[in-house]
Write an enzyme that holds these catalytic residues in place. Sequence first.
Site, mmCIF file in Angstrom:
data_model
loop_
_atom_site.group_PDB
_atom_site.id
_atom_site.type_symbol
_atom_site.label_atom_id
_atom_site.label_comp_id
_atom_site.label_asym_id
_atom_site.label_seq_id
_atom_site.Cartn_x
_atom_site.Cartn_y
_atom_site.Cartn_z
ATOM 1 N N HIS A 1 16.494 31.287 -5.716
ATOM 2 C CA HIS A 1 15.587 31.714 -4.085
ATOM 3 C C HIS A 1 15.881 32.178 -3.287
ATOM 4 C CE1 HIS A 1 14.655 27.762 -2.794
ATOM 5 N NE2 HIS A 1 15.085 27.377 -3.739
ATOM 6 N N GLY A 2 15.085 32.244 -2.248
ATOM 7 C CA GLY A 2 15.050 32.698 -0.945
ATOM 8 C C GLY A 2 15.323 32.011 -0.188
#
Length: 157
Positions: free
Chosen positions: A14-15
Amino acid sequence: MGIVLVRVDNRLIHGQILEAWVPSLRADCIVVANNQLAEVAFQKVLMAAAVPKGIKVAIGTIEEMVQVLRSEALADHRVLLLFANPQDALQAHHLGVPFVELNLGNLHGGKNKKRLSCTVALNDDDIEQLQALEDDGVKVVLQCVPSDRKRLWCKLT
């Protein structure tokens, strides 16, 4: 093989991983070991597609990724190894993946879970698995992002 971080984060790629951890560690390879994700081809494709070009990605079952990590395939890479939960990390460790520190990044809260921080909540099974890892000599720490200080999980339970 150069494992630069072993992390439990139920979000997997994820980010925060891509924007904070990868640059900080200069990781050029992300390995995701998760039996459930390995069974869903579309999810694997989506997760791998989020990773910038130039960073190798390997996603598979725990046993498959243990074999990859034990082979020469990633010998020249700086590997960020991700697990969805403590049970997966313990299984990989018992199958021979060498790591001396486990980073707890994110484990969602829920019924029968004790909150250790704003991002980590554990149930009795999680605690048992983490204790088994510590008994095997693995230091378990909470650290959300690289700029946070590491905190020992056992001091927060």
